[in-house]
Design an enzyme around this catalytic site. Structure first.
Site, mmCIF file in Angstrom:
data_model
loop_
_atom_site.group_PDB
_atom_site.id
_atom_site.type_symbol
_atom_site.label_atom_id
_atom_site.label_comp_id
_atom_site.label_asym_id
_atom_site.label_seq_id
_atom_site.Cartn_x
_atom_site.Cartn_y
_atom_site.Cartn_z
ATOM 1 N N TYR A 109 10.769 -5.122 -7.133
ATOM 2 C CA TYR A 109 9.543 -4.958 -7.901
ATOM 3 C C TYR A 109 8.631 -3.801 -7.495
ATOM 4 O O TYR A 109 8.187 -3.030 -8.336
ATOM 5 C CB TYR A 109 8.723 -6.260 -7.867
ATOM 6 N N ASN A 136 0.626 0.540 5.802
ATOM 7 C CA ASN A 136 1.223 -0.336 4.804
ATOM 8 C C ASN A 136 1.942 -1.449 5.541
ATOM 9 O O ASN A 136 2.852 -1.175 6.322
ATOM 10 C CB ASN A 136 2.209 0.453 3.931
ATOM 11 N N GLY A 137 1.518 -2.674 5.312
ATOM 12 C CA GLY A 137 2.140 -3.802 5.987
ATOM 13 C C GLY A 137 1.077 -4.754 6.477
ATOM 14 O O GLY A 137 -0.083 -4.657 6.087
ATOM 15 N N CYS A 186 14.237 -9.161 4.886
ATOM 16 C CA CYS A 186 13.166 -10.146 4.935
ATOM 17 C C CYS A 186 13.244 -10.934 3.638
ATOM 18 O O CYS A 186 13.041 -10.382 2.557
ATOM 19 C CB CYS A 186 11.790 -9.489 5.063
ATOM 20 N N CYS A 208 0.865 -1.164 0.000
ATOM 21 C CA CYS A 208 0.000 0.000 0.000
ATOM 22 C C CYS A 208 0.906 1.219 0.000
ATOM 23 O O CYS A 208 2.106 1.112 0.194
ATOM 24 C CB CYS A 208 -0.881 0.013 1.232
ATOM 25 N N GLY A 254 -0.888 0.783 -5.011
ATOM 26 C CA GLY A 254 -2.233 0.326 -4.696
ATOM 27 C C GLY A 254 -3.267 0.946 -5.610
ATOM 28 O O GLY A 254 -3.293 2.156 -5.782
#
Ligand code: 5GP
Ligand code: MG
Length: 480
Positions: free
Chosen positions: A249, A106-107, A445, A5, A32
């Protein structure tokens, strides 16, 4: 498959924030497309406008005029699998005893369910099943007992997972980044104010200057009069868990994230791809738009090695077709690739072609493209991918491709090559990713490419010592 987002927050000296917020959301539209919203505060009350659709469709000219006040936050939401749900559009806003709250998130939290249950037991009523509302209620509750900074700290000690937030409490705009910095968030300076945004491209759009990234675990409080900001390092984690996929990306190539220009990272990844698995061919072509920077780095490194390969934009993209990922069924996704991309015959006919894309998720794009290029007369089609195999779902997100949908979840590279009918296929190694990003593996991550996550997720393994916040008893003291 990953959550992306876009969030923004703006405080200005002496003009309404609505228009700059609107422009910022345009700059973040790639993060988004499902819904867009703005919440402002005029010093007395909140104004909110949240609609489904693209930014340009969600706001009519008159809507911005209603959004009064020099302080505000905004959000663009990424479509979720299945439920396209107006209730989850953001910013989420709520009024309670100690004021009004607006939240853009966002998350994805991994313990939202537990906190929701605790709060529900205490009488909190929820109107959505989203985790953003959980954060809002927890914060609202803490604000009854504590000042703003302590209340945020207490909420941060309870929530676990990935979050970059812009929050508005009355007319004060705040930004928070989770202790491991999973999603990006940065601070920018405008001529007459300050901005917090998911990506620096939004700051550029406002003719502002990037000040710096919000640090993992940091709270930034903008002054409501637009003259400055204060920062508080509320949580200090030993390692970060930056999402490498932001660089591969999600993010715009013209954004700077965690001190790295995304475009340069992608070019570097392309160069590494040549080093690791370069193959001689007549022509190298990017899969537009996401493969472009990778392909230019790849071709540059190839030519430095004396390859003489031609770099060509041999695939034309219909820019009016939305992202293929949004299509709900496999049949529609295949049709969408054909609608979206068309080869230029003269670049392809009778030649050996290498196509470069950032990633393979379900395999639809590469499968279709290899076919398309053969139909256009390519002699050989080689596929090079600027990311490692995606073998596991992203729990930091919501549009979750499940393991069954991921082509690499249970297939070897050779099996995937055979399935997409390419002459050769190679992915980038995880080490190349961490070296191009200048981060050790422990600070990234890598859940979707290793199957081991930096968070404690039910039914999955973790790649580090994860200390889950103590969440027994809502009244637990936040220590400072
Ligand atoms: P596939 O066709 O293999 O399912 O997906 C690969 C394509 O989707 C690549 O061209 C890549 O750029 C794009 N892609 C990768 N991850 C995501 C994502 O999370 N969302 C969207 N919309 N596209 C993605
Ligand atoms: Mg793509």
């Amino acid at each position: 498959m990953h959550e992306k987002c876009g969030v923004v927050g703006i405080s200005l000296e002496d003009r309404d924030a609505a228009r700059p917020l609107y422009y910022s959301l345009y700059a973040l539209q790639h993060r988004g497309q499902e819904s867009a919203g703005i919440v402002t505060h005029d010093g007395f009350q909140q104004h909110s406008h949240v609609e489904m659709g693209l930014v340009g469709d969600a706001f009519e000219p008159g809507d911005l005029e209603q959004l009064n006040g020099p302080n505000g936050i905004g959000h663009v939401r990424y479509p979720t699998a299945g439920s396209v749900n107006a209730c989850c559009a953001q910013p989420f806003s709520v009024s309670f005893k100690s004021g009004s709250l607006g939240l853009s998130h966002n998350g994805n939290l991994v313990n939202a369910g537990e906190i929701r249950e605790q709060l529900a037991d205490l009488g909190h009523a929820f109107t959505s099943d989203g985790d953003t509302e959980v954060i809002a209620h927890d914060l609202a509750r803490n604000l009854l007992e504590e000042d703003l900074v302590r209340a945020v700290k207490r909420t941060m000690s309870r929530i676990h997972g990935s979050y970059s937030l812009t929050i508005m409490h009355d007319d004060t705009v705040l930004g928070v980044r989770d202790p491991q910095g999973n999603r990006p968030l940065c601070i920018g300076k405008l001529e007459d104010g300050y901005v917090l945004a998911s990506e620096s491209a939004a700051i550029d759009t406002l003719d502002g200057e990037l000040v710096r990234d919000v640090r993992p675990g940091e709270l930034v409080v903008l002054h409501p009069d637009g003259t400055g900001y204060d920062t508080y390092q509320l949580v200090q984690a030993e390692t970060t868990a930056h999402c490498f996929f932001e660089h591969v990306y999600f993010a715009r190539p013209d954004s700077v994230i965690d001190d790295e220009l995304v475009y340069e990272v992608r070019r570097e990844l392309g160069r590494e791809l040549w080093e690791e698995s370069g193959i001689e061919s007549d022509v190298v072509m990017p899969v537009p738009d996401s493969g472009r920077a990778f392909a230019s780095g790849y071709a540059e490194a190839a030519n430095e090695d004396g390859s003489g390969v031609e770099f060509a934009e041999g695939l034309m993209k219909n820019r009016y077709v939305g992202r293929t990922f949004i299509m709900p069924t496999q049949d529609e996704r295949e049709r969408a690739v054909r609608l979206k991309l068309n080869p230029i015959k003269s670049s392809v006919e009778g030649r050996s072609v290498t196509i470069i894309d950032d990633s393979i998720v379900r395999g639809t794009t590469s499968n279709q493209l290899v076919q398309l290029l053969r139909d256009a007369g390519a002699e050989e089609v080689h596929v090079r991918i600027g990311a490692p195999q995606i073998i596991a779902p992203c729990y930091m997100g919501i549009d979750m491709a499940s393991r069954e949908e991921l082509i690499a979840a249970d297939k070897s590279v050779e099996e995937i090559r055979a399935e997409i009918e390419a002459d050769s296929l190679s992915y980038l190694s995880i080490d190349a990713v961490s070296s191009a990003l200048g981060n050790s593996r422990a600070d990234l991550c890598l859940g979707c490419v290793t199957g081991e996550y930096p968070y404690d997720i039910d039914g999955e393994t973790t790649d580090r010592d994860v200390e889950r916040p103590v969440i027994s008893g809502v009244g637990a003291e936040a220590d400072d």
